[in-house]
Design a protein around this motif. Structure first.
Motif, PDB file in Angstrom:
ATOM      1  N   GLY A 422      77.500  24.171  69.286  1.00 33.36           N
ATOM      2  CA  GLY A 422      76.117  23.895  69.664  1.00 33.36           C
ATOM      3  C   GLY A 422      75.671  24.760  70.829  1.00 33.36           C
ATOM      4  N   SER A 423      76.551  24.987  71.768  1.00 29.96           N
ATOM      5  CA  SER A 423      76.193  25.837  72.919  1.00 29.96           C
ATOM      6  C   SER A 423      75.997  27.290  72.485  1.00 29.96           C
ATOM      7  N   ILE A 424      76.829  27.748  71.551  1.00 25.58           N
ATOM      8  CA  ILE A 424      76.701  29.141  71.084  1.00 25.58           C
ATOM      9  C   ILE A 424      75.326  29.383  70.463  1.00 25.58           C
ATOM     10  N   VAL A 425      74.802  28.372  69.767  1.00 27.03           N
ATOM     11  CA  VAL A 425      73.497  28.567  69.110  1.00 27.03           C
ATOM     12  C   VAL A 425      72.332  28.085  69.989  1.00 27.03           C
ATOM     13  N   ASN A 426      72.631  27.823  71.264  1.00 23.40           N
ATOM     14  CA  ASN A 426      71.568  27.442  72.219  1.00 23.40           C
ATOM     15  C   ASN A 426      70.840  26.160  71.839  1.00 23.40           C
ATOM     16  N   ALA A 427      71.586  25.152  71.442  1.00 22.69           N
ATOM     17  CA  ALA A 427      70.986  23.833  71.200  1.00 22.69           C
ATOM     18  C   ALA A 427      70.438  23.285  72.520  1.00 22.69           C
ATOM     19  N   THR A 428      69.493  22.351  72.416  1.00 20.73           N
ATOM     20  CA  THR A 428      68.861  21.801  73.621  1.00 20.73           C
ATOM     21  C   THR A 428      69.727  20.707  74.238  1.00 20.73           C
ATOM     22  N   ARG A 429      69.947  20.847  75.524  1.00 16.22           N
ATOM     23  CA  ARG A 429      70.763  19.864  76.258  1.00 16.22           C
ATOM     24  C   ARG A 429      69.899  18.644  76.589  1.00 16.22           C
ATOM     25  N   MET A 430      70.297  17.495  76.067  1.00 17.49           N
ATOM     26  CA  MET A 430      69.450  16.305  76.091  1.00 17.49           C
ATOM     27  C   MET A 430      69.861  15.317  77.182  1.00 17.49           C
ATOM     28  N   ASP A 431      68.944  14.359  77.430  1.00 15.99           N
ATOM     29  CA  ASP A 431      69.210  13.271  78.380  1.00 15.99           C
ATOM     30  C   ASP A 431      70.003  12.146  77.722  1.00 15.99           C
ATOM     31  N   ARG A 432      71.256  12.427  77.379  1.00 19.25           N
ATOM     32  CA  ARG A 432      72.163  11.415  76.797  1.00 19.25           C
ATOM     33  C   ARG A 432      71.594  10.760  75.530  1.00 19.25           C
ATOM     34  N   PRO A 433      71.675  11.424  74.397  1.00 21.81           N
ATOM     35  CA  PRO A 433      71.195  10.820  73.143  1.00 21.81           C
ATOM     36  C   PRO A 433      72.017   9.581  72.783  1.00 21.81           C
ATOM     37  N   GLU A 434      71.325   8.444  72.641  1.00 18.78           N
ATOM     38  CA  GLU A 434      72.024   7.231  72.184  1.00 18.78           C
ATOM     39  C   GLU A 434      71.612   6.977  70.733  1.00 18.78           C
ATOM     40  N   TRP A 435      71.052   5.834  70.409  1.00 17.03           N
ATOM     41  CA  TRP A 435      70.825   5.505  68.990  1.00 17.03           C
ATOM     42  C   TRP A 435      69.689   6.326  68.391  1.00 17.03           C
ATOM     43  N   ILE A 436      69.830   6.562  67.089  1.00 16.27           N
ATOM     44  CA  ILE A 436      68.783   7.188  66.287  1.00 16.27           C
ATOM     45  C   ILE A 436      68.479   6.235  65.130  1.00 16.27           C
ATOM     46  N   VAL A 437      67.195   6.014  64.855  1.00 16.27           N
ATOM     47  CA  VAL A 437      66.799   5.170  63.717  1.00 16.27           C
ATOM     48  C   VAL A 437      65.644   5.846  62.979  1.00 16.27           C
ATOM     49  N   VAL A 438      65.531   5.526  61.701  1.00 17.39           N
ATOM     50  CA  VAL A 438      64.509   6.128  60.846  1.00 17.39           C
ATOM     51  C   VAL A 438      63.543   5.042  60.404  1.00 17.39           C
ATOM     52  N   SER A 439      62.250   5.269  60.601  1.00 16.43           N
ATOM     53  CA  SER A 439      61.249   4.269  60.230  1.00 16.43           C
ATOM     54  C   SER A 439      61.236   4.059  58.723  1.00 16.43           C
ATOM     55  N   PRO A 440      61.300   2.791  58.286  1.00 14.88           N
ATOM     56  CA  PRO A 440      61.209   2.526  56.845  1.00 14.88           C
ATOM     57  C   PRO A 440      59.790   2.726  56.324  1.00 14.88           C
ATOM     58  N   LYS A 441      58.827   2.879  57.240  1.00 15.50           N
ATOM     59  CA  LYS A 441      57.431   2.993  56.820  1.00 15.50           C
ATOM     60  C   LYS A 441      57.000   4.440  56.627  1.00 15.50           C
ATOM     61  N   ASP A 442      57.313   5.296  57.602  1.00 11.85           N
ATOM     62  CA  ASP A 442      56.806   6.662  57.501  1.00 11.85           C
ATOM     63  C   ASP A 442      57.886   7.723  57.678  1.00 11.85           C
ATOM     64  N   GLY A 443      59.155   7.318  57.769  1.00  4.71           N
ATOM     65  CA  GLY A 443      60.240   8.290  57.850  1.00  4.71           C
ATOM     66  C   GLY A 443      60.357   8.996  59.191  1.00  4.71           C
ATOM     67  N   GLN A 444      59.526   8.624  60.180  1.00  5.00           N
ATOM     68  CA  GLN A 444      59.692   9.255  61.490  1.00  5.00           C
ATOM     69  C   GLN A 444      61.012   8.789  62.109  1.00  5.00           C
ATOM     70  N   VAL A 445      61.610   9.670  62.878  1.00  7.17           N
ATOM     71  CA  VAL A 445      62.932   9.416  63.431  1.00  7.17           C
ATOM     72  C   VAL A 445      62.795   9.179  64.936  1.00  7.17           C
ATOM     73  N   TYR A 446      63.443   8.145  65.439  1.00  5.83           N
ATOM     74  CA  TYR A 446      63.367   7.783  66.856  1.00  5.83           C
ATOM     75  C   TYR A 446      64.764   7.896  67.467  1.00  5.83           C
ATOM     76  N   GLU A 532      62.240  -4.727  58.377  1.00  7.40           N
ATOM     77  CA  GLU A 532      61.660  -4.288  57.109  1.00  7.40           C
ATOM     78  C   GLU A 532      60.173  -3.948  57.234  1.00  7.40           C
ATOM     79  N   ALA A 533      59.476  -4.679  58.128  1.00  6.83           N
ATOM     80  CA  ALA A 533      58.029  -4.468  58.282  1.00  6.83           C
ATOM     81  C   ALA A 533      57.705  -3.265  59.157  1.00  6.83           C
ATOM     82  N   GLY A 534      58.724  -2.667  59.769  1.00  6.39           N
ATOM     83  CA  GLY A 534      58.478  -1.472  60.577  1.00  6.39           C
ATOM     84  C   GLY A 534      58.317  -1.748  62.060  1.00  6.39           C
ATOM     85  N   ARG A 535      58.656  -2.956  62.505  1.00  5.46           N
ATOM     86  CA  ARG A 535      58.707  -3.190  63.956  1.00  5.46           C
ATOM     87  C   ARG A 535      59.935  -2.473  64.509  1.00  5.46           C
ATOM     88  N   LEU A 536      59.764  -1.829  65.657  1.00  7.40           N
ATOM     89  CA  LEU A 536      60.872  -1.110  66.289  1.00  7.40           C
ATOM     90  C   LEU A 536      61.431  -1.964  67.419  1.00  7.40           C
TER      91      LEU A 536
END
Ligand code: FEO
Ligand code: CA
Ligand code: CA
Length: 633
Positions: A422-446, A532-536
């Motif tokens: 990741g460093s070789i390809v200059n990936a972005t250094r983030m503020d500690r990525p924890e959970w990732i979830v995908v909205s069941p309503k519109d597919g946006q990723v959080y 299921e209803a899309g509440r985060l």
């Protein structure tokens, strides 16, 4: 910057018209006045508030912060314990021993410690039965042993190893509530010494071979299991996070290469100290054991005899969780964060399509595919909620400099040392990525970026999705795949919320974005889950001192957001010293399961039993409405 100078607040009267459940409701007007008096609420911020207040999705009032040793919920909600650390999984198993004198073999057949991510698997033919796979992340020696200190023998190390991993349990609905089914044949422990298979492109590589396993394909154990994923083909993914902390060296002068250092290898084990008693964790004699951990492990909960599999195609790092999605043409996508200051966000796309008709046909789907890492641009530096564009950069041997010019000779090396790639390809250094979830309503990723006190130092520039120096509060990043296709190489991102404390700090950067108020403020977002209803649902693992930068935030908590309006309300506050982590829902959405991890981490709690001189026990809680309705409505 004082926003009032360029963007005057609108009339206070506008606030009065909000609905009872609006996030600046009548009872909150003094807070709104405080906001205005402090010069905090800009015209644009107030406009955001107005649209937020129209949320139809959130059906409860934000509750107050709390500092007690109990669970707080909105009126009309109740909670009960589903299972706690030490619960015997079978009726003939040894009972939990609060003295700490219980043995390693007893812990191997009891519910593990410090429950974290979890998934529910409904029985296809019975709506009243389900399995839950639940991670047991780590243990607290203060409560694990009678002496409360570091392990002093191999038996004590074995007990710690037995307390981590995964617990699979059956649950059933009786009346309106869900209960643990003791003695179900599905109940199972997978722990720090369970045989596990390594598969995928790195399996068998020389870096994965040890004196105990010259094939590089058979490993003992999974531990430091943070959060999780659930595949569309019915398997559970458990993610190995702080594995490096379990290793140390009896040679205090041992020097480490760049890869070992990047993964945190140190001569002395920080807090865990297994290596003096278990040579498997001694880097002086067994350095490659370190490479056999830090993977995503796939488990079939419906087959208690099955061997879990470490899927090396997904890369090795401090895995937080694994969020499943699908490309437009039907291939599996796994989004993953590496929880360390300045580390990266990854995406895996399978080579083959998911076979939805025959779940077993997907048995080895996660062994073949392509790993990518995220690069974010600096974007629009809007002080409230920055936004911009991003790219997925392929991590394949022979591409993007991942070749002999950087001493990389195989895809196995790319995956084993994914951070270096990741460093070789200059990936972005983030503020500690924890959970990732995908909205069941519109597919946006959080993705929660929990905090990063080192932002601005150490080659981690301030900007883009990491906009604050010495970031103590955290933020939630969101992205939308180009044309809505998770298979796309590009995306648009924005910050859904920038956490902060608008009572202690006036305006940005530490007051938080416009959807943070004195009534919902929190720090260090970590776990997340969509219903299921899309509440985060947002779970916190932050500073619970309730003072200084964190004054008025109370204990760790769970909040609920309307992704469209941005409104956030506090739904639950946990007991003293806990982290709130791990979330799942019953199929009818009437029960929310949430994890209370490490209550009383530093003392001061006897949650949940509150026995005189009792010990706190990490527990999975079942939360439901007294009227039997859907949670959150
Ligand atoms: Fe186990 Fe990054 O939390
Ligand atoms: Ca976490
Ligand atoms: Ca955390």
């Amino acid at each position: 910057m004082n926003l009032l100078e360029e963007d005057q607040p609108t009339d206070l009267e506008q606030l009065v018209g909000f609905s009872r459940r609006g996030f600046i409701g009548a009872g909150a007007l003094c807070g709104a006045a405080l906001f205005l008096g402090g010069g905090l609420l800009s015209r644009s911020a107030l406009a955001a508030s107005v649209s937020a207040a129209s949320s139809q999705l959130l059906g409860f009032d934000s509750i107050n912060t709390a500092t007690g040793d109990s669970i707080s919920l909105p009126p009309g909600y109740r909670s009960s314990v589903l299972i706690s650390w030490g619960q015997p999984l079978h009726a003939d198993g040894p009972a939990f021993d609060p003295s700490g004198k219980g043995t390693a073999s007893a812990q191997e057949v009891q519910f593990g410690d410090n429950n974290d991510g979890m998934s529910l698997f409904a029985f296809p033919d019975d709506p009243n039965r389900a399995l839950m796979a639940i991670n047991n992340e780590y243990t607290n020696y203060r409560y694990l042993y009678p002496h409360g200190g570091m392990p002093t023998s191999l038996e004590e190390v074995r007990k710690a190893q037995a307390s981590e991993g995964v617990s699979v349990i059956e649950i059933e609905r009786k009346g309106t509530g869900w209960q643990f089914v003791q003695s179900s044949p599905f109940n199972r422990r997978i722990h720090g010494n369970t045989p596990i298979r390594l598969s995928g492109p790195a399996a068998g590589h020389a870096l994965l071979r040890t004196p105990a396993d010259n094939t590089g394909t058979r490993v003992l154990g999974t531990f430091q299991n943070c959060a999780n994923g659930k595949t569309p083909w019915g398997t559970y993914l458990t993610c190995e996070e702080n594995f490096t902390d379990c290793f140390g060296s009896t040679d205090h002068k041992q020097s480490f290469n760049a890869a070992q250092k990047r993964y945190g290898a140190v001569g002395t084990s920080k807090e865990i100290n297994w290596h003096p008693h278990d040579p498997r964790f001694d880097l002086a004699t067994n350095p490659n054991e370190l490479n056999r951990h830090g993977w995503v492990v796939e488990i079939d909960p419906f087959d208690p005899q099955s061997t879990p599999v470490k899927r090396t195609a997904l890369g090795r790092f401090k895995h937080e969780n694994a969020a499943l999605a699908q490309t437009r043409d039907g291939r599996a996508v796994v989004y993953m964060g590496d929880d360390e200051r300045g580390e990266f966000i990854y995406k895996f796309i399978s080579r083959d399509k998911i076979d939805h008709a025959d779940p077993k046909a997907n048995r080895d789907l996660l062994d073949h595919g392509t790993l990518y890492v995220a690069r974010f641009d600096d974007g629009d530096k809007n002080p409230d909620r920055p936004k911009g564009k991003g790219q997925w950069v392929e991590l394949s041997h022979g591409k993007n400099g991942l070749d002999a010019s950087n001493q990389i000779t195989s895809q196995a090396e790319v995956l084993i040392n994914a951070r270096l790639a990741g460093s070789i390809v200059n990936a972005t250094r983030m503020d500690r990525p924890e959970w990732i979830v995908v909205s069941p309503k519109d597919g946006q990723v959080y993705c929660t970026l929990t905090n990063n006190a080192k932002r601005g130092e150490d080659g981690q520039p301030v900007g883009g999705p990491n906009p604050r120096e010495k970031n103590v509060y955290g933020q939630i990043l969101r992205w939308k795949a180009h044309k809505g296709d998770h298979g796309s190489d590009s995306f648009d991102w924005d910050l859904f919320v920038v956490a902060g404390n608008p009572v202690v700090h006036v305006g940005q950067p530490k007051g938080g974005s416009a959807n943070i108020t004195p009534h919902n403020m929190f720090n260090s977002p970590d776990g997340m889950g969509f219903d299921e209803a899309g509440r985060l649902w947002i779970l916190t693992d932050g500073d619970a001192s309730n003072s200084g930068d964190f004054a008025g935030m109370g204990n760790n908590q769970m909040l609920c957001a309307d992704p469209d309006s941005g409104e956030i309300r506090r739904f639950m506050v946990g007991p003293v010293g806990c982290e709130v982590t791990g979330i799942s829902f019953s199929p009818d959405q009437k029960t929310l399961f949430v994890g209370i991890q490490h209550p009383g981490e530093n003392g001061g709690s006897t949650f949940p039993e509150h026995l005189p001189n009792g010990k706190p026990r990490s527990s999975v809680m079942a939360i439901s409405r007294e009227d039997g309705g859907i949670v959150g409505t």
